[in-house]
Design an enzyme around this catalytic site. Sequence first.
Site, mmCIF file in Angstrom:
data_model
loop_
_atom_site.group_PDB
_atom_site.id
_atom_site.type_symbol
_atom_site.label_atom_id
_atom_site.label_comp_id
_atom_site.label_asym_id
_atom_site.label_seq_id
_atom_site.Cartn_x
_atom_site.Cartn_y
_atom_site.Cartn_z
ATOM 1 N N GLU A 13 -36.148 -36.668 -10.613
ATOM 2 C CA GLU A 13 -34.761 -36.686 -10.284
ATOM 3 C C GLU A 13 -34.290 -35.386 -9.356
ATOM 4 O OE1 GLU A 13 -31.907 -36.649 -13.654
ATOM 5 O OE2 GLU A 13 -30.422 -35.450 -12.287
ATOM 6 N N HIS A 15 -33.182 -34.282 -5.652
ATOM 7 C CA HIS A 15 -31.947 -34.703 -4.624
ATOM 8 C C HIS A 15 -32.491 -34.157 -3.301
ATOM 9 C CE1 HIS A 15 -30.418 -36.232 -8.210
ATOM 10 N NE2 HIS A 15 -30.031 -35.341 -8.905
ATOM 11 N N HIS A 166 -27.459 -42.076 -13.007
ATOM 12 C CA HIS A 166 -27.077 -40.833 -12.787
ATOM 13 C C HIS A 166 -25.965 -40.300 -12.953
ATOM 14 C CE1 HIS A 166 -26.487 -36.802 -10.684
ATOM 15 N NE2 HIS A 166 -27.890 -36.443 -10.904
ATOM 16 N N ASP A 287 -34.553 -31.970 -11.443
ATOM 17 C CA ASP A 287 -33.277 -32.072 -11.107
ATOM 18 C C ASP A 287 -32.936 -31.080 -9.739
ATOM 19 O OD1 ASP A 287 -30.505 -32.887 -10.639
ATOM 20 O OD2 ASP A 287 -29.776 -32.160 -12.451
HETATM 21 MN MN MN Z 1 -29.289 -34.805 -10.482
#
Ligand code: MN
Length: 324
Positions: A13, A15, A166, A287
Site C-alpha cells: 500500500e 502511494h 482503500h 502505507d
Molecule cells: Mn493508504
Amino acid sequence: MTDMTRTPKIALEEHFMHPDFIGYFNRTAINISPDLFGKALESLQDFGERRLEAMDQIGVRTAVLSLAGPGVQAERETATACRLASQVNDYLAEKMSAQPGRYGGFAHLPMQDPAAAADELERCIRQLGMQGAMINGQTNGTYLDDDRYAPFWERVSDLGAAIYIHPNNPADMGYMYHNHPELFGPVWSWTVETATHALRLLFSGTFDRYPGAKLILGHMGETLPFLLWRLDSRWEISNRGTMRLAHPPSHYFRTNIWMTTSGVCADAPLRCALDSVGAGRVMFAVDYPFERPAEAGEWIEAAPLTEAERQAVCFGTAQALLGL
Ligand code: MN
C-alpha cells in the site's frame, strides 16, 4: 537493533502522486494534519532515490504503487474520469519500467463507468504489467456491490486481478460524527466505511457469483478478523430478508479476502489476523509516505511470528497472490 532487511519484502500500500491529481488529493486534506500533508506531497511525487532508499532500508524488494486517492473517483464528468485514469496509469507504467523489478502497480480506475473501468483494468493487467487495482471506497455514493458493477466483477474474476479497497470518506458525514471531526478520517470513520464496504460485497453474494474475485483490505483487515465469530453467529439469527449466502460469512475470509498490515504496527492485531485467517492471507505494507517505513520494517522483523509466517507475511503470500 533488529536487522530490518533480514526478510525480503513486498510492500503493498505504497502511494504516489501525479501533478494533475493534486486537486483531487486536496480533498483528503480535511483528514490529515497540514504538516503531514505538505511533507507527504513531496514524497509522493518521488520515484527515485528517496523512495528507493526508504525501501532498501527495510528490505522491500518490490513496492506495489498506487495513486493516493480519491483521484478520478471524485470527478463529476465521467469522460474526464476515463481520460485521466488512463493517463495516470500510463504514467505509473513508465515509472515501473524505469526501475525494473522494484515497482509493481495497482491500476487507477474510473468507477463512474463500470464497463470502461473493466476495460482499463484489463489494459493495465495485460499491457502495462500491473497486478490489480486500488479502488478508493465509494464513487458518487455508489459502492461496489451495486448491480451496475456486475460486468466489472465478471472481468475482475476472469482476469484474476486483485482489487484493493482503500479507505475514503463516505458520501455524507453521519450524525454520529457531529462535533467530533477527529473521528472523521483515519482515526475511526475510514475503518467503519471500508469494513462496511467489504461486508456489503460479502453479504450481497459477490463471492458466490464470482468465486475468482480477490479482495484486499488494508489496516489489518479493517478490524474484521477480530469479528469473524460474531459475524457468523449473529448472521444466523439476524433478519436477513431475501439474502442467501452459500457459506457463513467467515468462509469468504479464507477464499476471497486478503489483508495487509498497512498502518498497523502492533503484535496483538497481527496475531489476531493470522490466527483468524492464516498467514496465507496477511501481507506486509507500509502505507508510504503516510506511515514511517523504518517503524513498519523494524516491527515486522521482531513480531512474534514463526519464520514460516514471517516469510509468508513479508513476501510469499503477496508473490503468490499477485504473481510477482
Ligand atoms: Mn493508504
